[in-house]
Write a protein that holds these residues in place. Structure first.
Motif, PDB file in Angstrom:
ATOM      1  N   ARG A 199       1.055  -1.371  -0.038  1.00 21.54           N
ATOM      2  CA  ARG A 199      -0.126   0.157   0.171  1.00 21.54           C
ATOM      3  C   ARG A 199       1.016   1.307  -0.088  1.00 21.54           C
ATOM      4  NH1 ARG A 199      -1.995   3.620   3.736  1.00 21.54           N
ATOM      5  NH2 ARG A 199      -4.191   4.699   3.684  1.00 21.54           N
ATOM      6  N   SER A 227      -4.596  -0.231  -9.976  1.00 19.41           N
ATOM      7  CA  SER A 227      -5.647  -1.124  -9.341  1.00 19.41           C
ATOM      8  C   SER A 227      -5.502  -1.828 -10.173  1.00 19.41           C
ATOM      9  CB  SER A 227      -6.291  -0.310  -9.004  1.00 19.41           C
ATOM     10  OG  SER A 227      -7.268  -1.410  -7.886  1.00 19.41           O
ATOM     11  N   ASN A 252      -1.675   6.309  -3.193  1.00 20.25           N
ATOM     12  CA  ASN A 252      -1.380   5.717  -3.587  1.00 20.25           C
ATOM     13  C   ASN A 252      -1.243   6.183  -4.967  1.00 20.25           C
ATOM     14  OD1 ASN A 252      -3.480   4.863  -1.444  1.00 20.25           O
ATOM     15  ND2 ASN A 252      -5.259   6.738  -2.171  1.00 20.25           N
ATOM     16  N   ALA A 259      -5.242   2.781  -7.203  1.00 18.10           N
ATOM     17  CA  ALA A 259      -5.363   2.756  -5.533  1.00 18.10           C
ATOM     18  C   ALA A 259      -5.712   3.368  -5.513  1.00 18.10           C
ATOM     19  CB  ALA A 259      -4.546   1.920  -5.482  1.00 18.10           C
ATOM     20  N   GLY A 260      -7.273   3.440  -4.809  1.00 18.95           N
ATOM     21  CA  GLY A 260      -7.998   4.483  -3.857  1.00 18.95           C
ATOM     22  C   GLY A 260      -8.780   5.740  -4.672  1.00 18.95           C
ATOM     23  N   THR A 265      -7.038   0.857  -1.713  1.00 20.64           N
ATOM     24  CA  THR A 265      -5.752   1.182  -1.671  1.00 20.64           C
ATOM     25  C   THR A 265      -4.589  -0.007  -1.742  1.00 20.64           C
ATOM     26  OG1 THR A 265      -5.728   1.117   0.785  1.00 20.64           O
ATOM     27  CG2 THR A 265      -6.588   3.204  -0.070  1.00 20.64           C
ATOM     28  N   TRP A 266      -4.899  -1.461  -1.194  1.00 19.92           N
ATOM     29  CA  TRP A 266      -4.094  -1.706  -1.133  1.00 19.92           C
ATOM     30  C   TRP A 266      -3.885  -3.142  -2.458  1.00 19.92           C
ATOM     31  CZ3 TRP A 266      -1.049  -3.323   2.663  1.00 19.92           C
ATOM     32  CH2 TRP A 266      -0.801  -2.377   4.121  1.00 19.92           C
TER      33      TRP A 266
END
Length: 327
Positions: free
Chosen positions: A215, A223, A219, A258-259, A265-266
């Motif tokens: 993570r 993703s 961010n 991500a996010g 977020t991971w």
């Protein structure tokens, strides 16, 4: 920094708790330090302001037949890890049992990377005497015959004229920094069972929680892949050309971040099924020979460091220099 505490509950039951903090700062800095504004060389002030980490320095300038000037950015990173381990040893009859757990919390941050920044290169091509009737280096005139390949022109003269090489690397590159974290946990049990005077069996199992991958604090990770939305490149293709492509609705798909827009977020979803059985033995064949063997199921995880660094497409840039034709 490492510390431990051992407590003896009884002659047959002992607990050992250990904690360790590891921190490391790595830099392989060479050449002039950062902080030099390239506008002092007559370049636009917007260059250094665009990315001070990579461009606020004397540009790496490769000059043919001379030593290079300046430098690029270098690797600058830090690692921190907290590790907690607890082990219980319990002896009961012919069994010596070991059980406990482990927790690791890792952080990895990288401010800059190697071979990134503002790179210039010059040679004697722009200051050669030109003669289209002479076969040689770019058609240049050989100035000190019969010395082979000694043509007119000088790299320093080309640089002072502000003409950079049309063939060598002349560009400005940046890379996205990162500040990633990962977690890891495990529980285990092992029984060293003296089954016979000459035979000891080692039986156990280890359960692991590899966390959810990495993570980034800001961010700066990719993703899941988007298979539905139209790719922006579609708008750059003329309608007539697009109509001939075997893609009815234009190009679709692309990376997501991500996010953003509900993305986690991971990197991954947590899994709970990583059970690794272990089995081994030790057999005393005679006074000089012991035969040992074993097998087990093991899992790879992020706890080994940053070898599984995630993708962060979209956080680096490369801008190349295209020299003007001065003829």
């Amino acid at each position: 920094l490492s510390t431990s505490w051992t407590h003896t509950f009884s002659p047959t039951l002992v607990n050992a708790l250990r904690g360790e903090v590891t921190t490391a700062l790595e830099s392989d800095s060479t050449g002039p330090a950062s902080g030099y504004d390239p506008s002092n060389l007559g370049m636009s002030a917007s260059i250094g302001a665009a990315n001070p980490t990579y461009f606020q320095r004397f540009p790496l300038t490769n000059i043919t037949n001379y030593y290079a000037l300046g430098s690029q950015a270098v690797l600058y990173r830090g690692d921190d890890e907290l590790q907690l381990l607890d082990t219980v040893n319990w002896t009961r009859g012919s069994h010596v049992m070991h059980f406990g757990g482990e927790l690791r919390f890792m952080q990895y941050s990288q401010k800059s990377t190697n071979n990134t920044g503002f790179t210039l290169a010059t040679d004697d091509g722009w200051t050669q005497q030109w003669d289209t009737n002479v076969a040689g280096k770019n058609g240049g005139v050989e100035s000190q015959y019969p010395i082979v390949n000694n043509y007119s022109g000088n790299s320093i003269a080309s640089m002072e004229a502000g003409t950079w090489s049309p063939t060598a690397t002349v560009n400005a590159t940046t890379a996205g920094g990162n500040y990633v974290s990962s977690h890891y946990g495990a529980l285990y049990f092992q029984d060293d069972w003296k089954y016979r005077p000459k035979l000891t069996l080692n039986l156990g199992v280890r359960w692991e929680d590899p966390g959810r991958g990495l993570r980034d604090r800001f961010n700066r990770l990719n993703s899941v892949w988007d298979f539905v939305d139209q790719n922006p490149v579609t708008s750059l293709i003329p309608a007539a050309t697009l109509a001939t492509l075997p893609v009815p609705n234009g190009f679709v798909g692309g990376p997501t971040y991500a996010g953003v827009n509900g993305n986690p977020t991971w990197e991954f979803k947590r899994v709970w099924y990583e059970f690794g059985p272990r089995a081994g033995f030790a057999y005393i064949l005679n006074q000089k020979t012991v035969i040992r063997g074993g097998l087990g199921l093991f899992f790879n995880d992020q706890a080994t460091g940053n070898q599984n660094s995630p993708s962060n497409l979209g956080y680096s840039t490369t801008t190349s220099y295209v020299p003007a034709n001065l003829q």
